[in-house]
Design a protein around this motif. Structure first.
Motif, PDB file in Angstrom:
ATOM      1  N   ILE A 144       5.970   9.868 -27.442  1.00 46.96           N
ATOM      2  CA  ILE A 144       5.661   9.496 -28.819  1.00 46.96           C
ATOM      3  C   ILE A 144       4.152   9.337 -28.986  1.00 46.96           C
ATOM      4  O   ILE A 144       3.506   8.632 -28.203  1.00 46.96           O
ATOM      5  CB  ILE A 144       6.321   8.132 -29.152  1.00 46.96           C
ATOM      6  CG1 ILE A 144       7.826   8.201 -28.961  1.00 46.96           C
ATOM      7  CG2 ILE A 144       5.985   7.691 -30.575  1.00 46.96           C
ATOM      8  CD1 ILE A 144       8.528   9.061 -29.952  1.00 46.96           C
ATOM      9  N   TRP A 145       3.620   9.963 -30.019  1.00 47.40           N
ATOM     10  CA  TRP A 145       2.198   9.846 -30.338  1.00 47.40           C
ATOM     11  C   TRP A 145       2.003   8.733 -31.366  1.00 47.40           C
ATOM     12  O   TRP A 145       2.675   8.702 -32.400  1.00 47.40           O
ATOM     13  CB  TRP A 145       1.668  11.177 -30.891  1.00 47.40           C
ATOM     14  CG  TRP A 145       0.280  11.108 -31.430  1.00 47.40           C
ATOM     15  CD1 TRP A 145      -0.093  11.154 -32.738  1.00 47.40           C
ATOM     16  CD2 TRP A 145      -0.931  10.978 -30.675  1.00 47.40           C
ATOM     17  NE1 TRP A 145      -1.463  11.055 -32.851  1.00 47.40           N
ATOM     18  CE2 TRP A 145      -2.001  10.943 -31.604  1.00 47.40           C
ATOM     19  CE3 TRP A 145      -1.214  10.872 -29.297  1.00 47.40           C
ATOM     20  CZ2 TRP A 145      -3.332  10.818 -31.207  1.00 47.40           C
ATOM     21  CZ3 TRP A 145      -2.540  10.749 -28.906  1.00 47.40           C
ATOM     22  CH2 TRP A 145      -3.569  10.726 -29.854  1.00 47.40           C
ATOM     23  N   LEU A 146       1.089   7.811 -31.064  1.00 48.68           N
ATOM     24  CA  LEU A 146       0.791   6.711 -31.986  1.00 48.68           C
ATOM     25  C   LEU A 146      -0.243   7.198 -32.998  1.00 48.68           C
ATOM     26  O   LEU A 146      -1.398   7.460 -32.647  1.00 48.68           O
ATOM     27  CB  LEU A 146       0.257   5.509 -31.199  1.00 48.68           C
ATOM     28  CG  LEU A 146      -0.242   4.340 -32.046  1.00 48.68           C
ATOM     29  CD1 LEU A 146       0.885   3.744 -32.869  1.00 48.68           C
ATOM     30  CD2 LEU A 146      -0.859   3.275 -31.152  1.00 48.68           C
ATOM     31  N   SER A 147       0.169   7.321 -34.262  1.00 49.27           N
ATOM     32  CA  SER A 147      -0.735   7.830 -35.288  1.00 49.27           C
ATOM     33  C   SER A 147      -1.612   6.697 -35.799  1.00 49.27           C
ATOM     34  O   SER A 147      -1.142   5.747 -36.415  1.00 49.27           O
ATOM     35  CB  SER A 147       0.068   8.425 -36.448  1.00 49.27           C
ATOM     36  OG  SER A 147      -0.814   8.928 -37.412  1.00 49.27           O
ATOM     37  N   GLU A 148      -2.903   6.764 -35.511  1.00 45.68           N
ATOM     38  CA  GLU A 148      -3.831   5.725 -35.969  1.00 45.68           C
ATOM     39  C   GLU A 148      -4.473   6.147 -37.288  1.00 45.68           C
ATOM     40  O   GLU A 148      -4.909   5.329 -38.072  1.00 45.68           O
ATOM     41  CB  GLU A 148      -4.957   5.522 -34.936  1.00 45.68           C
ATOM     42  CG  GLU A 148      -4.477   4.940 -33.615  1.00 45.68           C
ATOM     43  CD  GLU A 148      -4.300   3.426 -33.653  1.00 45.68           C
ATOM     44  OE1 GLU A 148      -4.430   2.816 -34.731  1.00 45.68           O
ATOM     45  OE2 GLU A 148      -4.004   2.861 -32.576  1.00 45.68           O
ATOM     46  N   GLU A 149      -4.536   7.456 -37.495  1.00 46.14           N
ATOM     47  CA  GLU A 149      -5.285   7.937 -38.650  1.00 46.14           C
ATOM     48  C   GLU A 149      -4.426   8.051 -39.914  1.00 46.14           C
ATOM     49  O   GLU A 149      -4.900   7.769 -41.017  1.00 46.14           O
ATOM     50  CB  GLU A 149      -5.883   9.312 -38.310  1.00 46.14           C
ATOM     51  CG  GLU A 149      -6.874   9.774 -39.353  1.00 46.14           C
ATOM     52  CD  GLU A 149      -7.611  11.036 -38.941  1.00 46.14           C
ATOM     53  OE1 GLU A 149      -7.385  11.529 -37.812  1.00 46.14           O
ATOM     54  OE2 GLU A 149      -8.394  11.525 -39.760  1.00 46.14           O
ATOM     55  N   TYR A 150      -3.169   8.440 -39.738  1.00 49.71           N
ATOM     56  CA  TYR A 150      -2.352   8.736 -40.907  1.00 49.71           C
ATOM     57  C   TYR A 150      -1.224   7.725 -41.062  1.00 49.71           C
ATOM     58  O   TYR A 150      -0.622   7.310 -40.088  1.00 49.71           O
ATOM     59  CB  TYR A 150      -1.739  10.132 -40.795  1.00 49.71           C
ATOM     60  CG  TYR A 150      -2.772  11.198 -40.555  1.00 49.71           C
ATOM     61  CD1 TYR A 150      -3.720  11.493 -41.524  1.00 49.71           C
ATOM     62  CD2 TYR A 150      -2.826  11.881 -39.341  1.00 49.71           C
ATOM     63  CE1 TYR A 150      -4.691  12.455 -41.307  1.00 49.71           C
ATOM     64  CE2 TYR A 150      -3.789  12.846 -39.109  1.00 49.71           C
ATOM     65  CZ  TYR A 150      -4.717  13.126 -40.090  1.00 49.71           C
ATOM     66  OH  TYR A 150      -5.676  14.078 -39.869  1.00 49.71           O
ATOM     67  N   ALA A 151      -0.947   7.370 -42.323  1.00 50.03           N
ATOM     68  CA  ALA A 151       0.216   6.538 -42.623  1.00 50.03           C
ATOM     69  C   ALA A 151       1.255   7.418 -43.283  1.00 50.03           C
ATOM     70  O   ALA A 151       0.929   8.421 -43.913  1.00 50.03           O
ATOM     71  CB  ALA A 151      -0.181   5.397 -43.542  1.00 50.03           C
ATOM     72  N   ARG A 152       2.518   7.038 -43.108  1.00 48.57           N
ATOM     73  CA  ARG A 152       3.596   7.794 -43.742  1.00 48.57           C
ATOM     74  C   ARG A 152       3.829   7.297 -45.161  1.00 48.57           C
ATOM     75  O   ARG A 152       4.151   8.060 -46.058  1.00 48.57           O
ATOM     76  CB  ARG A 152       4.852   7.625 -42.892  1.00 48.57           C
ATOM     77  CG  ARG A 152       6.087   8.270 -43.436  1.00 48.57           C
ATOM     78  CD  ARG A 152       7.268   7.925 -42.554  1.00 48.57           C
ATOM     79  NE  ARG A 152       8.501   8.273 -43.226  1.00 48.57           N
ATOM     80  CZ  ARG A 152       9.098   7.504 -44.113  1.00 48.57           C
ATOM     81  NH1 ARG A 152       8.599   6.329 -44.423  1.00 48.57           N
ATOM     82  NH2 ARG A 152      10.221   7.890 -44.693  1.00 48.57           N
ATOM     83  N   ALA A 153       3.666   5.983 -45.336  1.00 48.39           N
ATOM     84  CA  ALA A 153       3.974   5.367 -46.626  1.00 48.39           C
ATOM     85  C   ALA A 153       3.125   4.118 -46.783  1.00 48.39           C
ATOM     86  O   ALA A 153       2.704   3.539 -45.786  1.00 48.39           O
ATOM     87  CB  ALA A 153       5.446   5.000 -46.684  1.00 48.39           C
ATOM     88  N   GLY A 154       2.896   3.715 -47.986  1.00 49.41           N
ATOM     89  CA  GLY A 154       2.110   2.499 -48.235  1.00 49.41           C
ATOM     90  C   GLY A 154       2.935   1.463 -48.965  1.00 49.41           C
ATOM     91  O   GLY A 154       4.025   1.746 -49.460  1.00 49.41           O
TER      92      GLY A 154
END
Ligand code: PMP
Length: 318
Positions: A144-154
């Protein structure tokens, strides 16, 4: 089935698979006013065809509809749509172990106009596709890659709804995950609490018998997750739905408090998480027994090999 503000739901029918005529100004193409569901039909040993907790998918579709300013499809119409499809296409429900017919109900705004407002004309369809076993050669733990830059939803956004926009915003992060040699991406919220993967929920098993999953107003409430947590509770585990931060995850694994992490959803059912990877770290995750044993129990129920004690199955072909 079609819907219009004047006529309500009308014209239910089964038609041959093929392109859908759409006006180039259909609002779904511009403003993404659309929602969908994912649910499977399973063939039991006696040949009968069943689906799993369709009332939950119907309720989630209704909740998604409210958020996307679409009309709510009544539960009875939702279930009727699955029944009618199976009446015509039931032969496509496979017989093999871990195989199923994946059903994709979806609803979109088809009114043609260019102003930004909720559409007054909508269509609801169900398409289907035979699904083989998700894993060939046994269930494999995923990286699993931890996405620090992108969010899926706010916060206040559409994260809780099953709508295409959430998936559109996850695609770049998923490409990044693949580029980093990972199978999936995990998203955090603005507080750095764990949300979910691109298409699966996350569950943590603690050494002391607690089973913890993120509570958040911006993730999809998975039906697989809900069912697995119920089965875990039946076995005496304490289930907690609460925020869990990325720090608690990493520290919990480092200290040995977290003994297992897995992802779950309709498509893959349960997938152990074997590694958490981020900028500058690659942390192996402990592999335990619970994920695979819950997976077996749930699929046994779905395929009619074990008693359905919660009454989750609905027969579709009778
Ligand atoms: N989260 C997301 C974003 C998903 O797309 C899915 C798949 N529907 C899930 C979680 C898991 O939900 P379910 O168990 O109902 O398939």
């Amino acid at each position: 089935i079609c819907w219009s503000a004047k006529g309500g739901w009308h014209r239910p029918r089964v038609q041959p698979y093929g392109p859908i005529p759409l006006d180039p100004a259909a609002s779904v193409l511009h403003y993404a006013q659309e929602i969908f569901e994912g649910i499977k039909a399973y063939r039991h040993a006696d040949g009968s065809i069943h689906t799993f907790r369709p009332d939950r998918n119907a309720a989630r579709l209704q909740a998604s509809a409210r958020r996307l300013a679409l009309p709510e499809l009544p539960t009875e119409y939702f279930i009727q749509s699955l029944r009618e499809l199976i009446a015509v296409d039931g032969r496509w429900v496979p017989t093999g172990a871990d195989q199923s017919l994946y059903l994709r109900p979806f609803m979109f705004a088809k009114e043609a106009f260019l102003g930004v407002r909720a559409a007054q004309k909508v269509a609801y369809y169900v398409i289907a596709s035979p699904a083989g076993a998700y894993f060939t050669g046994g269930v494999k733990p995923v990286r699993i890659w931890l996405s620090e830059e992108y969010a899926r939803a706010g916060k206040g956004g559409t994260g809780k709804a099953k709508t295409g926009g959430n998936y559109a915003s996850s695609l770049l992060a998923q490409s990044e995950a693949s580029a980093k040699g990972c199978d999936q991406v995990v998203f955090l919220n603005e507080k750095r609490d764990v949300e979910e993967l691109g298409g699966m929920n996350v569950v943590f098993v603690f050494k002391d018998g607690r089973v913890v999953t993120p509570e958040s107003d911006s993730i999809l409430e998975g039906i697989t997750r809900d069912s697995l947590l119920q089965l875990a509770e039946d076995r005496g585990y304490t289930v907690e739905k609460r925020p869990i931060s990325i720090d608690e995850w990493r520290e919990g694994v480092a200290s040995g408090d977290i003994v297992e992490v897995f992802a779950c959803g309709t498509a893959a059912v349960v997938t152990p998480i074997g590694a958490l990877v981020g900028d500058g770290f690659d942390e192996p995750q402990p592999l335990g027994e619970l994920a695979l044993s819950l997976r077996e129990e749930l699929t046994d129920i779905q395929y009619g090999r074990r008693e359905d004690k919660h009454g989750w199955l609905l027969r579709l072909d009778a």
